[in-house]
Write a protein that holds these residues in place. Structure first.
Motif, PDB file in Angstrom:
ATOM      1  N   THR A  15     -41.429   7.026  22.383  1.00 42.86           N
ATOM      2  CA  THR A  15     -40.279   6.441  21.701  1.00 42.86           C
ATOM      3  C   THR A  15     -40.740   5.834  20.385  1.00 42.86           C
ATOM      4  N   ASN A  42     -39.147   3.853  16.505  1.00 39.52           N
ATOM      5  CA  ASN A  42     -38.045   3.292  15.726  1.00 39.52           C
ATOM      6  C   ASN A  42     -38.545   3.076  14.307  1.00 39.52           C
ATOM      7  N   GLN A  55     -35.205   7.208  16.461  1.00 42.40           N
ATOM      8  CA  GLN A  55     -34.089   6.351  16.062  1.00 42.40           C
ATOM      9  C   GLN A  55     -33.657   6.672  14.641  1.00 42.40           C
ATOM     10  N   LYS A 103     -32.047   7.664  19.403  1.00 38.56           N
ATOM     11  CA  LYS A 103     -31.893   6.224  19.613  1.00 38.56           C
ATOM     12  C   LYS A 103     -30.991   5.650  18.518  1.00 38.56           C
ATOM     13  N   THR A 117     -30.350   1.066  21.995  1.00 37.53           N
ATOM     14  CA  THR A 117     -31.496   0.173  22.051  1.00 37.53           C
ATOM     15  C   THR A 117     -31.141  -1.234  21.571  1.00 37.53           C
TER      16      THR A 117
END
Length: 233
Positions: A26, A28, A62, A92, A116
């Motif tokens: 994951t 961001n 994201q 995301k 998120t």
């Protein structure tokens, strides 16, 4: 419980021996910046390619802005790249109503959605109404703010039966990690250094040393007995 790594540093996209199989990664925008990369479509395409080269099952990216046109353009490039890499791509977005138009755009592309930064039960119910596949509360951040995290965790787990899977984030200690497993959390995402720190434990090392000492003493005693028996013959 499935395990994801929380980093955009592709050099850290693996787990050391002693860890379970990695489900995916994951990222961001903050993690992309921490990795020394610009938050651009070109960077995201390189991350997809890197995940494919490592044969990761899933990558969660994201989107940077609540801009539907930009989201459309990025997804039009990212989705074919993920298909070529044979990679499950999950998008995301912040769990915030300002992102509702982009949420609809992600659904239009048929991509899994993770909301998120979820921080309270009302947001959880809203995330379910948005047909999110995952929700990610930042447990360490919530705890640092003095909030009681376990009622929210339990609510997230209760809604897993409706298809909204808990991806617990910001895990900072082994006790929280263990409680998530025991409670039935679908998945957790951790920093690479956190995973590496639990792959080997000093208490296990101490037990192994104790076993080795016992074996060495036993073999030494058996060797002495063999000498004595040989001398007697």
């Amino acid at each position: 419980m499935k395990l994801y790594l929380d980093t955009a540093d592709t050099r850290a996209w693996q787990l050391p021996a002693g860890c379970p199989p990695l489900q995916g990664v994951t990222t961001n925008p903050a993690l992309v910046e921490q990795a020394g990369l610009p938050v651009t479509l070109a960077t995201y395409l390189r991350l997809v390619q890197a995940a494919g080269a490592l044969r990761l099952p899933e990558l969660m990216l994201q989107l940077p802005r609540a801009d539907v046109a930009e989201a459309h353009d990025w997804l039009a490039r990212l989705l074919p790249e993920a298909g070529q890499a044979r990679l499950r791509l999950t998008i995301k977005l912040p769990c915030h109503p300002a992102w509702a138009p982009v949420i609809r755009e992600v659904h239009a592309w048929g991509l899994p959605l993770l909301l998120t930064g979820l921080s309270n039960p009302m947001q959880l119910l809203w995330a379910r109404a948005q047909n999110a596949q995952y929700v990610a509360p930042y447990l360490g951040r919530l705890h640092a703010e003095g909030r009681e995290v376990w009622p929210l965790v339990q609510a997230c787990i209760a809604l897993q039966r409706d298809g909204v899977q808990l991806l617990a984030a910001s895990i900072r200690d082994a006790d929280t990690f263990g409680r998530l497993i025991a409670a039935g959390a679908h998945a957790a995402t951790v920093r690479p250094e956190f995973a590496a720190g639990l792959a080997i434990d000093p208490l296990t090392d101490a037990a192994m040393a104790q076993f080795d000492d016992a074996i060495a003493r036993s073999l030494a005693a058996d060797g002495t007995a063999q000498i004595h028996r040989s001398g007697g013959e």
